[in-house]
Design a protein around this motif. Structure first.
Motif, PDB file in Angstrom:
ATOM      1  N   ARG A   4       0.704  -1.037   0.012  1.00 54.31           N
ATOM      2  CA  ARG A   4      -0.006   0.110   0.212  1.00 54.31           C
ATOM      3  C   ARG A   4       0.956   1.327   0.091  1.00 54.31           C
ATOM      4  NH1 ARG A   4      -4.458   0.108   4.309  1.00 54.31           N
ATOM      5  NH2 ARG A   4      -5.320  -1.458   3.228  1.00 54.31           N
ATOM      6  N   GLU A   5       0.469   2.144  -0.626  1.00 51.53           N
ATOM      7  CA  GLU A   5       1.160   3.567  -1.081  1.00 51.53           C
ATOM      8  C   GLU A   5       0.299   4.565  -0.398  1.00 51.53           C
ATOM      9  OE1 GLU A   5       2.575   4.486  -4.736  1.00 51.53           O
ATOM     10  OE2 GLU A   5       3.849   2.636  -4.924  1.00 51.53           O
ATOM     11  N   GLU A   6       0.641   5.369   0.854  1.00 51.38           N
ATOM     12  CA  GLU A   6      -0.171   6.421   1.359  1.00 51.38           C
ATOM     13  C   GLU A   6       0.601   7.372   1.988  1.00 51.38           C
ATOM     14  OE1 GLU A   6      -2.513   4.800   4.151  1.00 51.38           O
ATOM     15  OE2 GLU A   6      -1.091   3.322   4.837  1.00 51.38           O
ATOM     16  N   ASN A   7       0.140   8.435   2.235  1.00 49.34           N
ATOM     17  CA  ASN A   7       0.848   9.605   3.131  1.00 49.34           C
ATOM     18  C   ASN A   7       0.591   9.457   4.313  1.00 49.34           C
ATOM     19  OD1 ASN A   7       2.310  11.795   1.762  1.00 49.34           O
ATOM     20  ND2 ASN A   7       0.364  12.772   0.928  1.00 49.34           N
ATOM     21  N   LEU A   8       1.729   9.475   5.283  1.00 50.59           N
ATOM     22  CA  LEU A   8       1.629   9.204   6.654  1.00 50.59           C
ATOM     23  C   LEU A   8       2.365  10.426   7.190  1.00 50.59           C
ATOM     24  CD1 LEU A   8       2.216   5.256   6.660  1.00 50.59           C
ATOM     25  CD2 LEU A   8       0.236   6.413   6.917  1.00 50.59           C
TER      26      LEU A   8
ATOM     27  N   GLU B   2       7.883  10.819  -5.314  1.00 54.84           N
ATOM     28  CA  GLU B   2       6.516  10.796  -5.203  1.00 54.84           C
ATOM     29  C   GLU B   2       6.147  11.783  -3.742  1.00 54.84           C
ATOM     30  OE1 GLU B   2       2.505  10.604  -6.430  1.00 54.84           O
ATOM     31  OE2 GLU B   2       4.292  10.166  -7.373  1.00 54.84           O
ATOM     32  N   ASN B   3       7.130  11.498  -2.982  1.00 54.90           N
ATOM     33  CA  ASN B   3       7.052  12.411  -1.732  1.00 54.90           C
ATOM     34  C   ASN B   3       7.293  13.778  -1.987  1.00 54.90           C
ATOM     35  OD1 ASN B   3       6.904  12.779   1.089  1.00 54.90           O
ATOM     36  ND2 ASN B   3       9.069  13.457   0.966  1.00 54.90           N
TER      37      ASN B   3
ATOM     38  N   VAL C  57       4.995  21.139  -0.174  1.00 52.31           N
ATOM     39  CA  VAL C  57       4.443  22.128   1.193  1.00 52.31           C
ATOM     40  C   VAL C  57       4.234  21.457   2.369  1.00 52.31           C
ATOM     41  CG1 VAL C  57       2.618  23.744   1.466  1.00 52.31           C
ATOM     42  CG2 VAL C  57       3.529  23.660  -0.752  1.00 52.31           C
ATOM     43  N   HIS C  58       3.615  20.419   2.419  1.00 55.32           N
ATOM     44  CA  HIS C  58       3.397  19.740   3.739  1.00 55.32           C
ATOM     45  C   HIS C  58       4.306  18.922   4.135  1.00 55.32           C
ATOM     46  CE1 HIS C  58      -0.917  21.072   3.153  1.00 55.32           C
ATOM     47  NE2 HIS C  58      -0.877  20.618   1.883  1.00 55.32           N
ATOM     48  N   ARG C  59       5.336  19.532   4.847  1.00 54.67           N
ATOM     49  CA  ARG C  59       6.574  18.714   5.309  1.00 54.67           C
ATOM     50  C   ARG C  59       6.211  17.803   6.438  1.00 54.67           C
ATOM     51  NH1 ARG C  59      11.504  21.019   3.344  1.00 54.67           N
ATOM     52  NH2 ARG C  59      10.814  22.078   1.295  1.00 54.67           N
ATOM     53  N   GLU C  60       4.950  17.895   6.919  1.00 53.18           N
ATOM     54  CA  GLU C  60       5.097  17.166   8.053  1.00 53.18           C
ATOM     55  C   GLU C  60       4.477  15.567   7.722  1.00 53.18           C
ATOM     56  OE1 GLU C  60       0.876  18.687   6.652  1.00 53.18           O
ATOM     57  OE2 GLU C  60       2.850  19.484   7.036  1.00 53.18           O
ATOM     58  N   ARG C  61       4.329  15.561   6.319  1.00 55.41           N
ATOM     59  CA  ARG C  61       3.742  14.032   5.741  1.00 55.41           C
ATOM     60  C   ARG C  61       4.923  13.450   5.112  1.00 55.41           C
ATOM     61  NH1 ARG C  61      -1.315  12.740   6.354  1.00 55.41           N
ATOM     62  NH2 ARG C  61      -2.976  14.251   7.163  1.00 55.41           N
ATOM     63  N   ILE C  62       4.948  12.248   5.005  1.00 56.62           N
ATOM     64  CA  ILE C  62       5.894  11.300   4.191  1.00 56.62           C
ATOM     65  C   ILE C  62       5.111  10.352   3.454  1.00 56.62           C
ATOM     66  CG2 ILE C  62       7.859  10.053   4.345  1.00 56.62           C
ATOM     67  CD1 ILE C  62       8.601  11.103   7.104  1.00 56.62           C
ATOM     68  N   TYR C  63       5.241  10.368   2.009  1.00 52.62           N
ATOM     69  CA  TYR C  63       4.783   9.528   1.446  1.00 52.62           C
ATOM     70  C   TYR C  63       5.472   8.038   1.064  1.00 52.62           C
ATOM     71  CZ  TYR C  63       1.924   7.870  -2.823  1.00 52.62           C
ATOM     72  OH  TYR C  63       1.105   6.820  -3.439  1.00 52.62           O
TER      73      TYR C  63
END
Length: 285
Positions: A138-142, A153-154, A160-166
């Motif tokens: 599964r691929e998703e933003n966490l 992809e990250n 802009v949203h540095r708090e998330r990691i793909y």
């Protein structure tokens, strides 16, 4: 849920072609055409003395039409309708590997309801013993790193949203081929049954398999099923699903006017003396 129930025997007349029942004639005609295409004479159009009518053949089972009509074709037996249904139920059990219990068969229950009840009971048995799960990628933003970071992809998604990691990671999920097929069958049969118990069990199945996706290509899903010791408990349920979805099994019929149909050739049908009739191809109405 069916609103009209026609129960006939093999090698019997279902109805005559008239202008008054044009909708029924059209739907029965489509079923007859589908039988001709499949090379199985479950329902055919015959002609005698200039009059055309629909007649059953050597195949027995049921057909559920879009107008709510349920056609039930039973083997000819000396014991009448109840014995014919029991014989047909025993044929189903022998085909799918279900243990046939004569005492558990209600003579008043039509064959379609028995077919659905067997599927519902076997599915609940699987759920109670524990459905199988498998690892899936599964691929998703966490918000935390799990598995492998997908750097390109990250950057594209999270500049802009540095708090998330793909990331790409594996999850242990019941969303596997066997469960997807069962969910598709349960979603189909729950719309047909009028039996309260079967309806309850099927709704319970759909609720339990809420995390499981509905399949887009059921034929492809059958190819993903694995025959192992762990999947042995799925064998009866998947056999019924093949009867529903796999045209190569020779029991499933489909069409614009057919919601569900199952027909089995009964090799032990008694010989019936027939009058000479002319078999005709149906004219489009």
């Amino acid at each position: 849920m069916y609103t009209r129930h026609l129960c006939v025997s093999a090698n019997d007349v279902i109805g005559w072609v008239t202008n008054e029942n044009s909708d029924s004639t059209r739907m029965l005609g489509e079923l007859a055409d589908d039988c001709v295409t499949c090379g199985k004479e479950a329902v055919a159009v015959h002609e005698r003395d200039g009059k055309r009518f629909f007649v059953t053949g050597e195949y027995c089972g049921f057909a559920f039409l879009t107008d709510g009509t349920l056609i039930e074709i039973l083997p000819r037996t000396e014991g009448g309708t109840a014995e014919g249904r029991r014989k047909l139920c025993a044929e189903l059990c022998s085909r799918c590997g279900y243990t046939y219990d004569l005492s558990a068969v209600d003579g008043a229950m039509n064959f379609m309801e028995y077919f659905i009840s067997v599927f519902a009971e076997e599915t609940i048995r699987i759920i109670k013993s524990g459905v199988l799960s498998a690892y899936a990628s599964r691929e998703e933003n966490l918000t935390a790193v799990q598995g492998t970071i997908m750097f390109s992809e990250n950057i594209r998604r999270n500049l802009v949203h540095r708090e998330r990691i793909y990331v790409r990671h594996d999850v242990f999920t019941p969303d596997r081929a066997e469960n997807r097929i069962i969910k598709a069958a349960a979603a189909m049969l729950v719309k047909l049954t009028a039996n309260p118990r079967s309806s309850h069990l099927l709704k319970e199945t759909l609720s339990f398999l809420d995390e499981v996706r509905m399949p887009y290509d059921i034929a492809a899903e059958f190819g993903k099923c694995i025959n192992t010791r762990n999947t042995k408990k799925y064998s009866t349920t998947l056999s019924i699903c093949r009867m529903l979805f796999d045209r190569n099994e020779g029991t499933a019929f489909s069409g614009d006017s057919i919601l569900c149909a199952q027909f089995y050739r009964m090799c032990t049908q008694p010989q019936v003396r027939k009058k000479r009739v002319k078999v005709v191809r149906r004219k489009r109405i």
